[in-house]
Design an enzyme around this catalytic site. Structure first.
Site, short mmCIF file in Angstrom:
data_model
loop_
_atom_site.label_atom_id
_atom_site.label_comp_id
_atom_site.label_asym_id
_atom_site.label_seq_id
_atom_site.Cartn_x
_atom_site.Cartn_y
_atom_site.Cartn_z
N ASP A 1 72.44 -56.90 28.18
CA ASP A 1 73.42 -57.98 27.91
C ASP A 1 73.69 -58.12 26.41
OD1 ASP A 1 71.05 -59.00 27.02
OD2 ASP A 1 71.27 -60.97 27.98
N LYS B 1 97.43 -72.03 -4.26
CA LYS B 1 97.61 -71.39 -2.94
C LYS B 1 97.72 -72.48 -1.88
CE LYS B 1 94.06 -69.07 -0.87
NZ LYS B 1 93.13 -67.93 -0.69
N ARG C 1 82.25 -69.58 3.41
CA ARG C 1 83.48 -70.32 3.14
C ARG C 1 83.39 -71.75 3.64
NH1 ARG C 1 87.66 -65.63 4.93
NH2 ARG C 1 85.91 -65.19 6.30
N GLN C 2 82.39 -71.99 4.49
CA GLN C 2 82.16 -73.36 4.98
C GLN C 2 81.13 -74.03 4.06
OE1 GLN C 2 81.56 -73.85 9.23
NE2 GLN C 2 82.35 -71.79 9.57
N GLU D 1 71.27 -58.57 24.05
CA GLU D 1 70.15 -59.21 23.32
C GLU D 1 69.41 -58.16 22.49
OE1 GLU D 1 67.75 -61.88 25.71
OE2 GLU D 1 66.00 -61.53 24.43
C1 R5P Z 1 88.90 -67.98 0.01
O1 R5P Z 1 88.85 -69.01 -0.63
C2 R5P Z 1 88.41 -66.67 -0.50
O2 R5P Z 1 88.04 -66.70 -1.83
C3 R5P Z 1 89.47 -65.60 -0.31
O3 R5P Z 1 90.59 -65.90 -1.12
C4 R5P Z 1 89.90 -65.56 1.13
O4 R5P Z 1 88.79 -65.49 1.98
C5 R5P Z 1 90.80 -64.37 1.36
O5 R5P Z 1 91.23 -64.42 2.67
P1 R5P Z 1 92.47 -63.58 3.16
O6 R5P Z 1 92.25 -62.18 2.71
O7 R5P Z 1 92.43 -63.72 4.67
O8 R5P Z 1 93.67 -64.22 2.58
#
Ligand code: R5P
Length: 297
Positions: free
Chosen positions: A38, A192, A96-97, A40
């Protein structure tokens, strides 16, 4: 007390672990990964690590089994009586979290720190972790490796005299500033605007980039949408050329084609994650010497 050091290569990081072993004149330690039907996983360390220093090398890019394999390897080393467990994650996922932006969100970076600590890791070595607060999230020593000192050589070799360094978002500003200061070049920051994760709605660049050779600095390339959107905008605003210099080539979905077909003249990454494809537009810089320095530090 066993004064040996064992380097174990996780399945996600065979290549960089082999480099680390070569550079330090060691052999990679033996282990086996049993897989149940499975999915594991059950690692078995085939060395006597009692009283030894165990170095586990595993980037935790997708699939998430890479992370769980690492946790199980830490657990195996702990149960086998290792004296010290050093976890080397050239790329550590879920960073990223690193904040809770809204009520109800998870705090993934903190959970990863807790899981690694709870499993028994004593030390964590990570290249350019997205989470700046990683030391607060892991209950042990954190050594951060910055790709700057090895990647700046690439920039030096370009021999360009009219460069600017571009941070695609505020998170990349600190790293881009390192390059701009070192090369005495212009630093460009972008705003961004995302509509959802990985989708870029708009990029705003207020400074002039006309006739400049732009080098984008970022930690992660995931879908490549950020780099492509910024490269388009830079070209629109008159940049002579656009290159990207990033640490972690996560390269999900069809990012590879997207990047190859973009305005980017060159995409330079490190080997924290093995590349699935190659192209003459993509150059890989070996970050292993810096990781080894951190292991020995
Ligand atoms: C986000 O803050 C990271 O620093 C990168 O800019 C991000 O993970 C890039 O993601 P993607 O290539 O999907 O735009």
């Amino acid at each position: 007390m066993n004064d040996s050091i064992y380097f174990f290569a996780g399945t996600a990081s065979q290549v960089i672990a082999t480099r680390l072993a070569e550079l330090s004149n060691r052999r990679l330690a033996k282990w086996e990964l049993i897989k149940f039907s499975d999915g594991e996983l059950r690692p078995i360390l085939q060395e006597d690590v009692k009283g030894a220093i165990v170095v586990l090398i595993q980037s935790t890019y997708p699939p998430i089994q890479h992370m769980f394999e690492l946790l199980l390897m830490i657990d195996a080393a702990k149960h086998a009586g290792a004296d010290k467990i050093v976890v080397v994650t050239p790329y550590l996922g879920y960073m990223r979290q690193d904040k809770i932006h809204a009520h109800g969100q998870s705090y993934g970076a903190s959970l990863v720190g807790k899981l690694l600590s709870a499993a028994g890791a004593d030390e964590l070595i990570v290249c350019n972790p997205h989470a700046r607060n990683l030391q607060l999230l892991f209950d042990g020593i954190v050594k951060q490796v910055s790709s700057f000192s090895i990647c700046r050589k690439y920039v030096e070799d370009l021999g360009l005299s009219n460069m600017c360094f571009v941070a695609p978002d505020s998170g990349a500003l600190e790293e881009a500033k390192l390059y701009a200061d070192y090369f005495n070049a212009k630093l460009i920051s972008c705003v961004k605007i995302r509509n959802k994760p990985n989708q870029v709605k708009e990029i705003k660049i207020t400074d002039s980039v006309e006739n400049l050779d732009a080098i984008l600095i970022d930690d992660i390339i995931d879908t490549g949408n950020t780099l492509v959107a910024v490269a388009n905008q830079l070209k629109k605003q008159g940049a002579s050329s656009v290159r990207a210099l990033c640490t972690h080539p996560v390269f999900s979905e069809n990012s590879f084609e997207r990047l190859i077909n973009s305005h980017l003249a060159e995409i330079v990454v490190t080997n924290t994650i093995p590349l699935k494809y190659t192209s003459e537009k993509i150059q890989v810089i070996d970050i292993a010497p810096l990781i080894l320095e951190a292991i020995n530090r």
